[in-house]
Design a protein around this motif. Sequence first.
Motif, PDB file in Angstrom:
ATOM      1  N   ASP A  33       0.841  -1.191   0.000  1.00  0.00           N
ATOM      2  CA  ASP A  33       0.000   0.000   0.000  1.00  0.00           C
ATOM      3  C   ASP A  33       0.883   1.251   0.000  1.00  0.00           C
ATOM      4  O   ASP A  33       1.522   1.571   1.003  1.00  0.00           O
ATOM      5  CB  ASP A  33      -0.915  -0.004   1.229  1.00  0.00           C
ATOM      6  CG  ASP A  33      -1.951   1.113   1.193  1.00  0.00           C
ATOM      7  OD1 ASP A  33      -2.025   1.838   0.187  1.00  0.00           O
ATOM      8  OD2 ASP A  33      -2.693   1.259   2.186  1.00  0.00           O
ATOM      9  N   GLY A  34       0.947   1.920  -1.150  1.00  0.00           N
ATOM     10  CA  GLY A  34       1.700   3.158  -1.259  1.00  0.00           C
ATOM     11  C   GLY A  34       3.181   3.029  -0.995  1.00  0.00           C
ATOM     12  O   GLY A  34       3.797   3.927  -0.419  1.00  0.00           O
ATOM     13  N   VAL A  35       3.781   1.931  -1.449  1.00  0.00           N
ATOM     14  CA  VAL A  35       5.188   1.648  -1.135  1.00  0.00           C
ATOM     15  C   VAL A  35       6.135   2.411  -2.052  1.00  0.00           C
ATOM     16  O   VAL A  35       6.027   2.362  -3.283  1.00  0.00           O
ATOM     17  CB  VAL A  35       5.474   0.133  -1.233  1.00  0.00           C
ATOM     18  CG1 VAL A  35       6.969  -0.143  -1.082  1.00  0.00           C
ATOM     19  CG2 VAL A  35       4.691  -0.621  -0.166  1.00  0.00           C
ATOM     20  N   SER A  36       7.075   3.117  -1.449  1.00  0.00           N
ATOM     21  CA  SER A  36       8.166   3.772  -2.172  1.00  0.00           C
ATOM     22  C   SER A  36       9.490   3.335  -1.547  1.00  0.00           C
ATOM     23  O   SER A  36       9.573   3.145  -0.336  1.00  0.00           O
ATOM     24  CB  SER A  36       8.042   5.296  -2.094  1.00  0.00           C
ATOM     25  OG  SER A  36       6.867   5.747  -2.733  1.00  0.00           O
ATOM     26  N   SER A  37      10.500   3.177  -2.391  1.00  0.00           N
ATOM     27  CA  SER A  37      11.822   2.774  -1.889  1.00  0.00           C
ATOM     28  C   SER A  37      12.851   3.051  -2.968  1.00  0.00           C
ATOM     29  O   SER A  37      12.518   3.422  -4.092  1.00  0.00           O
ATOM     30  CB  SER A  37      11.848   1.285  -1.513  1.00  0.00           C
ATOM     31  OG  SER A  37      11.730   0.486  -2.686  1.00  0.00           O
ATOM     32  N   GLY A  38      14.112   2.854  -2.623  1.00  0.00           N
ATOM     33  CA  GLY A  38      15.167   3.067  -3.607  1.00  0.00           C
ATOM     34  C   GLY A  38      16.531   2.948  -2.975  1.00  0.00           C
ATOM     35  O   GLY A  38      16.725   2.171  -2.014  1.00  0.00           O
ATOM     36  N   TYR A  39      17.462   3.719  -3.474  1.00  0.00           N
ATOM     37  CA  TYR A  39      18.851   3.650  -3.032  1.00  0.00           C
ATOM     38  C   TYR A  39      19.272   5.041  -2.562  1.00  0.00           C
ATOM     39  O   TYR A  39      19.414   5.954  -3.382  1.00  0.00           O
ATOM     40  CB  TYR A  39      19.736   3.151  -4.162  1.00  0.00           C
ATOM     41  CG  TYR A  39      19.292   1.804  -4.702  1.00  0.00           C
ATOM     42  CD1 TYR A  39      19.779   0.621  -4.152  1.00  0.00           C
ATOM     43  CD2 TYR A  39      18.357   1.725  -5.727  1.00  0.00           C
ATOM     44  CE1 TYR A  39      19.361  -0.610  -4.623  1.00  0.00           C
ATOM     45  CE2 TYR A  39      17.930   0.494  -6.209  1.00  0.00           C
ATOM     46  CZ  TYR A  39      18.434  -0.665  -5.648  1.00  0.00           C
ATOM     47  OH  TYR A  39      18.011  -1.881  -6.115  1.00  0.00           O
ATOM     48  N   GLY A  40      19.418   5.169  -1.269  1.00  0.00           N
ATOM     49  CA  GLY A  40      19.719   6.479  -0.715  1.00  0.00           C
ATOM     50  C   GLY A  40      18.566   7.442  -0.950  1.00  0.00           C
ATOM     51  O   GLY A  40      17.414   7.137  -0.667  1.00  0.00           O
ATOM     52  N   ALA A  41      18.889   8.597  -1.504  1.00  0.00           N
ATOM     53  CA  ALA A  41      17.853   9.609  -1.750  1.00  0.00           C
ATOM     54  C   ALA A  41      17.128   9.400  -3.077  1.00  0.00           C
ATOM     55  O   ALA A  41      16.187  10.134  -3.397  1.00  0.00           O
ATOM     56  CB  ALA A  41      18.484  10.996  -1.726  1.00  0.00           C
ATOM     57  N   VAL A  42      17.548   8.396  -3.834  1.00  0.00           N
ATOM     58  CA  VAL A  42      16.966   8.157  -5.159  1.00  0.00           C
ATOM     59  C   VAL A  42      15.821   7.162  -5.049  1.00  0.00           C
ATOM     60  O   VAL A  42      16.031   5.993  -4.703  1.00  0.00           O
ATOM     61  CB  VAL A  42      18.024   7.629  -6.145  1.00  0.00           C
ATOM     62  CG1 VAL A  42      17.384   7.373  -7.505  1.00  0.00           C
ATOM     63  CG2 VAL A  42      19.169   8.613  -6.269  1.00  0.00           C
ATOM     64  N   HIS A  43      14.605   7.596  -5.326  1.00  0.00           N
ATOM     65  CA  HIS A  43      13.453   6.706  -5.337  1.00  0.00           C
ATOM     66  C   HIS A  43      13.378   5.962  -6.665  1.00  0.00           C
ATOM     67  O   HIS A  43      13.407   6.570  -7.734  1.00  0.00           O
ATOM     68  CB  HIS A  43      12.173   7.497  -5.128  1.00  0.00           C
ATOM     69  CG  HIS A  43      11.857   7.752  -3.689  1.00  0.00           C
ATOM     70  ND1 HIS A  43      10.699   8.337  -3.264  1.00  0.00           N
ATOM     71  CD2 HIS A  43      12.566   7.478  -2.566  1.00  0.00           C
ATOM     72  CE1 HIS A  43      10.702   8.425  -1.943  1.00  0.00           C
ATOM     73  NE2 HIS A  43      11.825   7.916  -1.498  1.00  0.00           N
ATOM     74  N   VAL A  44      13.261   4.640  -6.579  1.00  0.00           N
ATOM     75  CA  VAL A  44      13.124   3.799  -7.766  1.00  0.00           C
ATOM     76  C   VAL A  44      11.717   3.230  -7.837  1.00  0.00           C
ATOM     77  O   VAL A  44      11.125   3.118  -8.913  1.00  0.00           O
ATOM     78  CB  VAL A  44      14.172   2.670  -7.750  1.00  0.00           C
ATOM     79  CG1 VAL A  44      14.002   1.757  -8.963  1.00  0.00           C
ATOM     80  CG2 VAL A  44      15.585   3.247  -7.723  1.00  0.00           C
ATOM     81  N   VAL A  45      11.170   2.853  -6.690  1.00  0.00           N
ATOM     82  CA  VAL A  45       9.788   2.388  -6.581  1.00  0.00           C
ATOM     83  C   VAL A  45       8.955   3.540  -6.040  1.00  0.00           C
ATOM     84  O   VAL A  45       9.313   4.153  -5.030  1.00  0.00           O
ATOM     85  CB  VAL A  45       9.698   1.167  -5.650  1.00  0.00           C
ATOM     86  CG1 VAL A  45       8.247   0.810  -5.346  1.00  0.00           C
ATOM     87  CG2 VAL A  45      10.421  -0.025  -6.268  1.00  0.00           C
ATOM     88  N   ASN A  46       7.846   3.835  -6.720  1.00  0.00           N
ATOM     89  CA  ASN A  46       7.079   5.038  -6.398  1.00  0.00           C
ATOM     90  C   ASN A  46       5.608   4.726  -6.140  1.00  0.00           C
ATOM     91  O   ASN A  46       4.844   4.430  -7.064  1.00  0.00           O
ATOM     92  CB  ASN A  46       7.174   6.050  -7.545  1.00  0.00           C
ATOM     93  CG  ASN A  46       8.596   6.494  -7.810  1.00  0.00           C
ATOM     94  OD1 ASN A  46       9.209   7.139  -6.971  1.00  0.00           O
ATOM     95  ND2 ASN A  46       9.122   6.126  -8.972  1.00  0.00           N
ATOM     96  N   ASN A  47       5.221   4.747  -4.870  1.00  0.00           N
ATOM     97  CA  ASN A  47       3.813   4.671  -4.470  1.00  0.00           C
ATOM     98  C   ASN A  47       3.106   3.448  -5.048  1.00  0.00           C
ATOM     99  O   ASN A  47       2.009   3.541  -5.606  1.00  0.00           O
ATOM    100  CB  ASN A  47       3.082   5.951  -4.888  1.00  0.00           C
ATOM    101  CG  ASN A  47       1.747   6.123  -4.184  1.00  0.00           C
ATOM    102  OD1 ASN A  47       1.591   5.737  -3.025  1.00  0.00           O
ATOM    103  ND2 ASN A  47       0.777   6.678  -4.878  1.00  0.00           N
ATOM    104  N   VAL A  48       3.714   2.281  -4.906  1.00  0.00           N
ATOM    105  CA  VAL A  48       3.147   1.045  -5.460  1.00  0.00           C
ATOM    106  C   VAL A  48       2.129   0.452  -4.493  1.00  0.00           C
ATOM    107  O   VAL A  48       2.419   0.225  -3.315  1.00  0.00           O
ATOM    108  CB  VAL A  48       4.257   0.017  -5.749  1.00  0.00           C
ATOM    109  CG1 VAL A  48       3.665  -1.367  -6.006  1.00  0.00           C
ATOM    110  CG2 VAL A  48       5.083   0.462  -6.942  1.00  0.00           C
ATOM    111  N   SER A  49       0.939   0.190  -5.013  1.00  0.00           N
ATOM    112  CA  SER A  49      -0.103  -0.521  -4.265  1.00  0.00           C
ATOM    113  C   SER A  49      -0.502  -1.754  -5.074  1.00  0.00           C
ATOM    114  O   SER A  49      -0.780  -1.646  -6.282  1.00  0.00           O
ATOM    115  CB  SER A  49      -1.321   0.372  -4.026  1.00  0.00           C
ATOM    116  OG  SER A  49      -0.991   1.460  -3.176  1.00  0.00           O
ATOM    117  N   LEU A  50      -0.513  -2.900  -4.421  1.00  0.00           N
ATOM    118  CA  LEU A  50      -0.767  -4.160  -5.119  1.00  0.00           C
ATOM    119  C   LEU A  50      -1.212  -5.215  -4.122  1.00  0.00           C
ATOM    120  O   LEU A  50      -0.638  -5.321  -3.043  1.00  0.00           O
ATOM    121  CB  LEU A  50       0.509  -4.622  -5.824  1.00  0.00           C
ATOM    122  CG  LEU A  50       0.465  -5.939  -6.605  1.00  0.00           C
ATOM    123  CD1 LEU A  50      -0.456  -5.808  -7.812  1.00  0.00           C
ATOM    124  CD2 LEU A  50       1.876  -6.331  -7.062  1.00  0.00           C
ATOM    125  N   SER A  51      -2.240  -5.980  -4.469  1.00  0.00           N
ATOM    126  CA  SER A  51      -2.684  -7.102  -3.643  1.00  0.00           C
ATOM    127  C   SER A  51      -2.582  -8.386  -4.462  1.00  0.00           C
ATOM    128  O   SER A  51      -3.082  -8.440  -5.596  1.00  0.00           O
ATOM    129  CB  SER A  51      -4.126  -6.902  -3.173  1.00  0.00           C
ATOM    130  OG  SER A  51      -4.220  -5.841  -2.244  1.00  0.00           O
TER     131      SER A  51
END
Length: 235
Positions: free
Chosen positions: A10-28
């Motif tokens: 639900d609304g997942v964002s992540s990446g490497y340091g300050a760089v976001h690679v995954v942006n607001n992913v929601s998936l079931s």
Amino acid sequence: MAEAVKLKLDGVSSGYGAVHVVNNVSLSIRSGEIFALMGKNGMGKTTLLKTILGFLRVSSGTIEADGLPIVGRRPAELIASGISYAPQELPLFQDLPIRDNLRLALKSDRQLAAALDRVYVYFPFLKDRLAQKAGTLSGGEQKMLILARALMLQPKLLLIDEISEGLQPSVVQNIAKALQQDRQERGTTVLLVEQNLDFALSVADRWGILKLGAIEEVSANGRDSALRVMQHLKI
């Protein structure tokens, strides 16, 4: 009665340091479902898998497995809880025999014989080659060994990253058969990251498209629909 959800983002964002690679992913992803996540290289597919498994920090959003939050848990804890990972790279001990590479998936030698018997059903070639060093296997055989090791734990949830890359069609068919058989016999839930459209759609109940770290489409429709979406998104 609603189908149980095995994995929920639900609304997942992540990446490497300050760089976001995954942006607001929601998936079931439903329990017992094979879900294929497709997209070009560099779209964030591998980053998403590593985020789910705890190798990368979640900067925002939540992740649940079987209704329980898993953000902040270590990869070893998640694997012990029933999540297995077959990565894109070849994380095998090349100088160790096949048997030892498979044994590393288990906590105890007492589990080994039964676990080996299970994976022999999917990959019979392993049975007579346990003493062979992993590094002497062909590329396709090494990919099957990686998947066999992931299946040794009888996971509830299996994350697979680009397992078909560079493989001959016959090997891809063997892998597809193994995934379908394991799901049929054990109800394993699979999140399959793939670029091979035909392979992905041959095993998946539903598919999604990831572009620039965001989910663009989720559908249960077939190949033609997936092709139209990917062409529209210029993937």
